[in-house]
Design a protein around this motif. Structure first.
Motif, PDB file in Angstrom:
ATOM      1  N   ASN A 222      -2.677  -0.005  -4.064  1.00 10.94           N
ATOM      2  CA  ASN A 222      -2.970  -0.967  -2.999  1.00 10.94           C
ATOM      3  C   ASN A 222      -3.162  -2.342  -3.621  1.00 10.94           C
ATOM      4  O   ASN A 222      -3.944  -2.507  -4.554  1.00 10.94           O
ATOM      5  CB  ASN A 222      -4.239  -0.570  -2.241  1.00 10.94           C
ATOM      6  CG  ASN A 222      -4.087   0.754  -1.523  1.00 10.94           C
ATOM      7  OD1 ASN A 222      -3.344   0.867  -0.565  1.00 10.94           O
ATOM      8  ND2 ASN A 222      -4.790   1.788  -1.999  1.00 10.94           N
TER       9      ASN A 222
ATOM     10  N   SER B 168       0.869  -1.168   0.000  1.00 10.84           N
ATOM     11  CA  SER B 168       0.000   0.000   0.000  1.00 10.84           C
ATOM     12  C   SER B 168       0.907   1.219   0.000  1.00 10.84           C
ATOM     13  O   SER B 168       1.441   1.603   1.035  1.00 10.84           O
ATOM     14  CB  SER B 168      -0.913   0.004   1.234  1.00 10.84           C
ATOM     15  OG  SER B 168      -1.706   1.173   1.270  1.00 10.84           O
ATOM     16  N   VAL B 169       1.118   1.808  -1.157  1.00  8.95           N
ATOM     17  CA  VAL B 169       2.054   2.928  -1.284  1.00  8.95           C
ATOM     18  C   VAL B 169       1.443   4.053  -2.109  1.00  8.95           C
ATOM     19  O   VAL B 169       0.576   3.821  -2.967  1.00  8.95           O
ATOM     20  CB  VAL B 169       3.383   2.487  -1.938  1.00  8.95           C
ATOM     21  CG1 VAL B 169       4.105   1.475  -1.068  1.00  8.95           C
ATOM     22  CG2 VAL B 169       3.145   1.924  -3.324  1.00  8.95           C
ATOM     23  N   THR B 170       1.923   5.254  -1.858  1.00 13.52           N
ATOM     24  CA  THR B 170       1.567   6.428  -2.644  1.00 13.52           C
ATOM     25  C   THR B 170       2.854   7.157  -2.983  1.00 13.52           C
ATOM     26  O   THR B 170       3.500   7.741  -2.103  1.00 13.52           O
ATOM     27  CB  THR B 170       0.622   7.364  -1.870  1.00 13.52           C
ATOM     28  OG1 THR B 170      -0.551   6.652  -1.490  1.00 13.52           O
ATOM     29  CG2 THR B 170       0.228   8.551  -2.743  1.00 13.52           C
TER      30      THR B 170
ATOM     31  N   GLY C   1       7.583   9.221  -1.260  1.00 16.18           N
ATOM     32  CA  GLY C   1       6.201   8.809  -1.074  1.00 16.18           C
ATOM     33  C   GLY C   1       5.973   8.233   0.312  1.00 16.18           C
ATOM     34  O   GLY C   1       6.825   8.370   1.204  1.00 16.18           O
ATOM     35  N   THR C   2       4.845   7.592   0.493  1.00 14.80           N
ATOM     36  CA  THR C   2       4.501   6.987   1.781  1.00 14.80           C
ATOM     37  C   THR C   2       3.949   5.579   1.557  1.00 14.80           C
ATOM     38  O   THR C   2       3.501   5.235   0.462  1.00 14.80           O
ATOM     39  CB  THR C   2       3.429   7.812   2.518  1.00 14.80           C
ATOM     40  OG1 THR C   2       2.242   7.863   1.708  1.00 14.80           O
ATOM     41  CG2 THR C   2       3.918   9.230   2.780  1.00 14.80           C
ATOM     42  N   GLY C   3       3.991   4.774   2.595  1.00 12.43           N
ATOM     43  CA  GLY C   3       3.373   3.457   2.518  1.00 12.43           C
ATOM     44  C   GLY C   3       4.310   2.322   2.872  1.00 12.43           C
ATOM     45  O   GLY C   3       5.419   2.541   3.375  1.00 12.43           O
TER      46      GLY C   3
ATOM     47  N   ASN D  91       1.738  10.461  -7.995  1.00  8.98           N
ATOM     48  CA  ASN D  91       1.050   9.293  -8.542  1.00  8.98           C
ATOM     49  C   ASN D  91      -0.098   8.873  -7.629  1.00  8.98           C
ATOM     50  O   ASN D  91      -0.072   9.134  -6.417  1.00  8.98           O
ATOM     51  CB  ASN D  91       2.020   8.121  -8.687  1.00  8.98           C
ATOM     52  CG  ASN D  91       3.103   8.382  -9.714  1.00  8.98           C
ATOM     53  OD1 ASN D  91       2.870   8.282 -10.907  1.00  8.98           O
ATOM     54  ND2 ASN D  91       4.296   8.742  -9.255  1.00  8.98           N
ATOM     55  N   PRO D  92      -1.115   8.223  -8.187  1.00  9.41           N
ATOM     56  CA  PRO D  92      -2.211   7.730  -7.350  1.00  9.41           C
ATOM     57  C   PRO D  92      -1.740   6.596  -6.452  1.00  9.41           C
ATOM     58  O   PRO D  92      -0.730   5.947  -6.717  1.00  9.41           O
ATOM     59  CB  PRO D  92      -3.241   7.245  -8.379  1.00  9.41           C
ATOM     60  CG  PRO D  92      -2.447   6.941  -9.604  1.00  9.41           C
ATOM     61  CD  PRO D  92      -1.329   7.930  -9.619  1.00  9.41           C
ATOM     62  N   ALA D  93      -2.495   6.350  -5.394  1.00  9.35           N
ATOM     63  CA  ALA D  93      -2.154   5.288  -4.450  1.00  9.35           C
ATOM     64  C   ALA D  93      -2.261   3.925  -5.126  1.00  9.35           C
ATOM     65  O   ALA D  93      -3.108   3.704  -5.992  1.00  9.35           O
ATOM     66  CB  ALA D  93      -3.081   5.345  -3.244  1.00  9.35           C
TER      67      ALA D  93
ATOM     68  N   GLN E 192       6.770   8.966   6.088  1.00 10.16           N
ATOM     69  CA  GLN E 192       5.932  10.097   5.743  1.00 10.16           C
ATOM     70  C   GLN E 192       6.477  11.394   6.324  1.00 10.16           C
ATOM     71  O   GLN E 192       6.974  11.434   7.444  1.00 10.16           O
ATOM     72  CB  GLN E 192       4.507   9.865   6.265  1.00 10.16           C
ATOM     73  CG  GLN E 192       3.512  10.922   5.846  1.00 10.16           C
ATOM     74  CD  GLN E 192       2.098  10.557   6.286  1.00 10.16           C
ATOM     75  OE1 GLN E 192       1.907   9.574   6.996  1.00 10.16           O
ATOM     76  NE2 GLN E 192       1.129  11.330   5.865  1.00 10.16           N
TER      77      GLN E 192
END
Length: 260
Positions: A49, A39-41, A200-202, A45-47, A193
């Motif tokens: 999952n 699960s990354v963003t 990015g995050t996730g 770019n869109p997330a 984050q």
């Protein structure tokens, strides 16, 4: 028509009722495994999952296979195999996940491509406790550094950009869950984050196994469980048998009329 129940018949009847009401064995433990989950963003770019690939569970399906993951710019793998099993006699459980030909592109701009020929995680729960381990083969971490083929629990390598930590890669991550179970993640990549320079995050997890705690052993229908059950049955049935026998003796002592 009147049916008379003797003391012995009463014991047998109660035994049948107890056998029908009580489960055949104590509830066993649980186990599960999967090959990859993310699960990354990424910035701009869109997330993305993706549910666990090749998920297996001791309750079924106990084995699962997935041909391979191909998520451009994030993760690519070969065949994934996962399995989870339970031994009803001992209460023990076991789970394992194996992911072949792993290539992580998520951090390639910073570390270069991370790859491995094989990434495995396994977990075992018995009456003695829980244990887990991870195994890596053919690992290439680029600029990230080095890690053993059988890394120590919770081995962490930091990913830095211009001296700032933007992510971390955890090998043989072992998590003790609130329900008493143990989760082993062979590789867990965390994008941090809010860090300056973050891409990015996730999270990305590769090869995960969860097990335990072990269930109660010894089915009630055999072994020590049977003797325990019969002991409890005796406690319940004895008063009923005593009353039945006493009533029978009382009837015999009463005078009978109409006999020659």
């Amino acid at each position: 028509m009147r049916v008379r129940m003797t003391g012995l018949a009463g014991v047998v009847a109660i035994a049948a009722l107890l056998a029908g009401a009580a489960p055949a064995s104590a509830a066993p433990g649980d186990a599960s495994a999967y090959g990859a989950k993310l699960s990354v963003t990424l910035l701009g770019n869109p997330a993305v999952n993706a549910e666990p690939f090749a998920a297996a569970n001791a309750n079924g399906p106990t084995q699962n296979t997935f041909a391979g993951v191909d998520l451009t710019g994030i993760l690519k793998t070969g065949v994934i195999n996962a399995s989870a099993s339970r031994d009803d006699k001992s209460g023990g459980v076991y789970s394992r996940a194996s992911t072949a030909d792993v290539r992580v592109d998520l951090l390639s701009k910073v570390t270069g491509k991370i790859s491995a020929e094989l990434v495995e995680a396994e977990c075992t729960a018995t009456q003695k406790g829980l244990a887990g381990k991870s195994k890596l083969a053919g690992v290439n971490l680029g600029k990230l550094g080095q890690v053993n083929a059988d890394p120590a629990a919770n081995t962490v390598l930091d990913v830095q950009l211009a001296g700032i930590k933007i992510a971390e890669v955890i090998f043989n991550e072992q998590i003790k869950n609130n329900d008493g179970s143990l989760t082993v993640n062979a590789i867990h990549i965390k994008l941090l984050q809010g860090k300056l320079g973050s891409i990015g995050t996730g999270d990305v997890i590769i090869s995960s196994a969860t097990c335990g705690p072990a269930g109660l052993p010894i089915p009630m229908a055999s072994g020590a469980g049977l003797w325990i059950g019969l002991g409890l049955l005796g406690v319940v049935a004895a008063p009923v048998a005593f009353v039945a026998l006493r009533r029978r003796a009382s009837l015999k002592s009463q005078p009978h009329f109409g006999q020659a």
